[in-house]
Enzyme design. Structure first.
Site, mmCIF file in Angstrom:
data_model
loop_
_atom_site.group_PDB
_atom_site.id
_atom_site.type_symbol
_atom_site.label_atom_id
_atom_site.label_comp_id
_atom_site.label_asym_id
_atom_site.label_seq_id
_atom_site.Cartn_x
_atom_site.Cartn_y
_atom_site.Cartn_z
ATOM 1 C CG HIS A 21 66.217 -67.859 56.758
ATOM 2 N ND1 HIS A 21 66.466 -69.003 57.482
ATOM 3 C CD2 HIS A 21 67.380 -67.582 56.110
ATOM 4 C CE1 HIS A 21 67.704 -69.406 57.280
ATOM 5 N NE2 HIS A 21 68.282 -68.560 56.426
ATOM 6 C CG HIS A 23 71.017 -65.740 52.898
ATOM 7 N ND1 HIS A 23 71.930 -65.430 53.882
ATOM 8 C CD2 HIS A 23 70.295 -66.791 53.387
ATOM 9 C CE1 HIS A 23 71.774 -66.260 54.908
ATOM 10 N NE2 HIS A 23 70.783 -67.093 54.640
ATOM 11 C CG HIS A 200 71.932 -68.317 59.551
ATOM 12 N ND1 HIS A 200 71.440 -67.079 59.281
ATOM 13 C CD2 HIS A 200 71.725 -69.059 58.423
ATOM 14 C CE1 HIS A 200 70.947 -67.058 58.050
ATOM 15 N NE2 HIS A 200 71.101 -68.246 57.506
ATOM 16 C CD GLU A 203 72.273 -74.001 57.409
ATOM 17 O OE1 GLU A 203 73.016 -73.080 57.828
ATOM 18 O OE2 GLU A 203 71.927 -74.084 56.212
ATOM 19 C CG ASP A 282 70.856 -69.163 50.059
ATOM 20 O OD1 ASP A 282 71.364 -68.035 50.035
ATOM 21 O OD2 ASP A 282 70.954 -69.936 51.026
HETATM 22 N N1 ADE Z 1 74.476 -67.919 53.695
HETATM 23 C C1 ADE Z 1 73.619 -68.138 52.672
HETATM 24 N N2 ADE Z 1 72.862 -69.228 52.917
HETATM 25 C C2 ADE Z 1 73.235 -69.693 54.131
HETATM 26 C C3 ADE Z 1 72.830 -70.776 54.953
HETATM 27 N N3 ADE Z 1 71.862 -71.621 54.576
HETATM 28 N N4 ADE Z 1 73.458 -70.953 56.132
HETATM 29 C C4 ADE Z 1 74.434 -70.137 56.513
HETATM 30 N N5 ADE Z 1 74.854 -69.099 55.803
HETATM 31 C C5 ADE Z 1 74.252 -68.864 54.614
HETATM 32 ZN ZN ZN Z 2 70.184 -68.696 55.695
#
Ligand code: ADE
Ligand code: ZN
Length: 338
Positions: A21, A23, A200, A203, A282
């Site tokens: 996970h 990006h 996703h 969250e 990220d």
């Molecule tokens: N895009 C990049 N980071 C993200 C996250 N934590 N949740 C949803 N979309 C994303």
């Molecule tokens: Zn994510």
């Protein structure tokens, strides 16, 4: 480097692991963005020192549209891809499923195939230099329409690009509302064509988003998923079906899901029999890396070597790496000692 600027997590570099996970949109360096913005004559949204000061998902998503908009050439994308693999090697990560959401990359609108090819050139060069392999998860944005989702999947099926391993959906469920039904057809077609599927959920949605991801989208893996903890039926569903969660502790703390690592539900989920892995989401934007994420959770929850080995094994099993890559990583893991 960890959030406080210290070299956290050094001892977790040697742990053989995958990342499932993360990006590409979260992998920009501030100095690179500053250079690109200068060259394009585009103002920075904030001073460089505060460039990554977010406290909500909505904030961060808005920022990454700006950042991705600057990646306008094939060379910049190939460089990002190569640099990503260098970070994997530095962190002791043997493989990554890397999420990229074409909607963020304004210069590549209508040219997703070229976007993938440009990244592929960077990953191929990295592999030739002995850096770890990467599979791409091509992501829908939560706010896209059903027609757009089907169009993306049909393109992916037509191209059958060897770098692409999975379909993903990310973005903000809190603004998009319940979207499981909207993407069900796209996910069905992806499954029929042999594409792997990650989603996703849990969250910016609650446990109902996790249930929809499993029941309506056929998710093989959930990105985050942590809010499943709010419904014991959803926890049981994940545990019974063995659907792994790609958990990102620092992301959840920075974006204000939980006030502290002690309040984070990863340990409760694990103890309830849910398969969990540890990830960065990220990394540059959140000022973290994978060894630091392991250290953060391992220290808070007192994880033994055996628990760490279990979690690293989940990261490898949950990944969409090929069988050779998985076997190689698992045999290294069997030999690992802290
Ligand atoms: N895009 C990049 N980071 C993200 C996250 N934590 N949740 C949803 N979309 C994303
Ligand atoms: Zn994510």
């Amino acid at each position: 480097m960890g959030r406080d600027g210290t070299d956290n997590g050094a001892s977790f570099r040697t742990l053989p692991k995958a990342e499932v996970h993360v990006h590409l949109e979260g992998c920009f360096r501030p100095d690179t963005l500053e250079n690109w913005a200068k060259q394009a004559g585009v103002p920075m949204p904030r001073p460089r020192e505060q460039l990554f000061a977010f406290n909500s998902l909505a904030d961060m998503l808005e920022f990454l549209d700006w950042a991705c908009g600057l990646a306008s050439t094939r060379e910049r994308l190939a460089e990002m891809a190569y640099g990503f693999c260098q970070h994997l090697a530095a962190d002791g990560t043997g493989y990554a499923d890397l999420i990229i959401n074409p909607t963020h990359w304004a210069a590549w609108r209508g040219r997703t195939r070229e976007l993938i090819d440009a990244l592929d050139a960077g990953f191929t060069a990295a592999a030739q230099d002995g850096l770890p392999p990467v599979g791409l998860c091509i992501s829908l944005l939560r706010t896209q329409t059903a027609a757009e989702s089907v169009e993306l999947v049909e393109d992916l099926i037509t191209w059958r690009h060897p770098r692409v391993v999975a379909l993903s959906v990310d973005g903000n469920e809190a603004t998009a509302g319940r979207t499981g039904p909207r993407f069900a057809e796209a996910y069905r077609r992806a499954a029929d064509a042999g594409l792997r599927r990650t989603v996703h959920a849990g969250e910016s949605s609650g446990p109902e988003g996790v249930r929809d991801a499993v029941e309506l989208l056929g998710a093989e893996r959930i990105d985050h998923g942590v809010r499943a903890i709010e419904d014991e039926g959803v926890v049981a569903l994940l545990a019974e079906r063995g659907i792994p969660l790609g958990v990102c502790p620092t992301s959840n703390l920075t974006l204000n899901l939980y006030p502290s690592i002690e309040a984070h539900p990863i340990e409760q989920l694990r103890k309830a029999g849910v398969k969990v892995s540890v990830n960065t989401d990220d990394p540059s934007l959140l000022l973290t890396n994978l060894p630091s994420e392991y250290e953060l959770a391992a220290t808070a929850f007192g994880w033994s070597d055996e628990t760490l080995r279990d979690i690293a094994r989940t990261s490898i099993d949950a990944s969409f790496a090929n069988a050779d890559v998985k076997a190689h990583l698992k045999s290294a893991l069997a030999r690992w000692q802290s």
